[in-house]
Design an enzyme around this catalytic site. Sequence first.
Site, PDB file in Angstrom:
ATOM      1  N   GLY A  38       0.816  -1.212   0.000  1.00  0.00           N
ATOM      2  CA  GLY A  38       0.000   0.000   0.000  1.00  0.00           C
ATOM      3  C   GLY A  38       0.846   1.257   0.000  1.00  0.00           C
ATOM      4  O   GLY A  38       2.050   1.235  -0.272  1.00  0.00           O
ATOM      5  N   HIS A  65       8.219  -2.648  -0.120  1.00  0.00           N
ATOM      6  CA  HIS A  65       8.405  -1.572  -1.077  1.00  0.00           C
ATOM      7  C   HIS A  65       8.949  -0.353  -0.336  1.00  0.00           C
ATOM      8  O   HIS A  65       8.503  -0.049   0.767  1.00  0.00           O
ATOM      9  CB  HIS A  65       7.081  -1.209  -1.747  1.00  0.00           C
ATOM     10  CG  HIS A  65       6.651  -2.193  -2.794  1.00  0.00           C
ATOM     11  ND1 HIS A  65       6.567  -3.543  -2.555  1.00  0.00           N
ATOM     12  CD2 HIS A  65       6.278  -2.013  -4.080  1.00  0.00           C
ATOM     13  CE1 HIS A  65       6.163  -4.157  -3.663  1.00  0.00           C
ATOM     14  NE2 HIS A  65       5.987  -3.260  -4.597  1.00  0.00           N
ATOM     15  N   GLU A  68       9.154   5.728  -2.346  1.00  0.00           N
ATOM     16  CA  GLU A  68       8.360   6.935  -2.566  1.00  0.00           C
ATOM     17  C   GLU A  68       9.002   8.117  -1.832  1.00  0.00           C
ATOM     18  O   GLU A  68       9.914   7.939  -1.015  1.00  0.00           O
ATOM     19  CB  GLU A  68       6.925   6.710  -2.084  1.00  0.00           C
ATOM     20  CG  GLU A  68       6.133   5.777  -2.994  1.00  0.00           C
ATOM     21  CD  GLU A  68       4.669   5.660  -2.605  1.00  0.00           C
ATOM     22  OE1 GLU A  68       4.239   6.347  -1.656  1.00  0.00           O
ATOM     23  OE2 GLU A  68       3.954   4.862  -3.244  1.00  0.00           O
ATOM     24  N   ASP A 153       5.803  -5.263 -11.155  1.00  0.00           N
ATOM     25  CA  ASP A 153       5.012  -4.537 -10.164  1.00  0.00           C
ATOM     26  C   ASP A 153       3.526  -4.799 -10.359  1.00  0.00           C
ATOM     27  O   ASP A 153       2.900  -5.429  -9.544  1.00  0.00           O
ATOM     28  CB  ASP A 153       5.305  -3.034 -10.167  1.00  0.00           C
ATOM     29  CG  ASP A 153       4.635  -2.343  -8.986  1.00  0.00           C
ATOM     30  OD1 ASP A 153       4.836  -2.798  -7.843  1.00  0.00           O
ATOM     31  OD2 ASP A 153       3.900  -1.358  -9.196  1.00  0.00           O
TER      32      ASP A 153
END
Length: 214
Positions: A38, A65, A68, A153
């Site tokens: 998420g 992940h 960002e 991905d």
Amino acid sequence: MNTIICAMRTEERSLEIARLAVRMRDLDERVVGFDIAGAETGWPPSLHGDAFAFARANQMHITMHASEPPDLELISDALVHGAERIGHGVRLQADVDLATGRMGRLARAVLERQICLEMAPTCNTQIGAVPSVAEHPIGPFLRIGFRVGINTDNRLMSNVSMSSELAAVALAHDLTNAEAGRLAVNAMEASFASWTERRHLVDHVIAPAYAVLD
């Protein structure tokens, strides 16, 4: 095919899901890892420290992940909490001078520990992390010695397959057959399959297939 059980980063049930992952692993050896999925920005791994501590204490593989904004904090935090693989990892290029190979402490740690970077060049381009596949760091990272592999991905949203993604990267970065094979070996060696299975697939499937191409 193996399964990684994911908790959502934006929820408060990650410890519960980590416990579930361990219980399921004890029942079925095809459950091999724990992840958080998420939105990344504002939801660092440290918010789920108890879940990762539980997973590590029970010898569960960990991936997450981390690429960002705002900067390199998510990658650093992922390492602190035991990430063996990092999804995307494209933001690590901010800590590497691709022209000279000089790098900061974080990039050096990722390189020296051979933490796998599961890079998704098409997706990374689509979300604006890099201007194009040709300007993606996967090629330079591979040549520097980072353990990088290709990840689609999201095949549906990005409209890619593993074959199309490898072809795009090979074309954009002028990969040799040996370099393309290295991407495949990197990914297999960093997988959460058993060591015996990984060695079998590398030695008897991947290496022979690429040897024919040389």
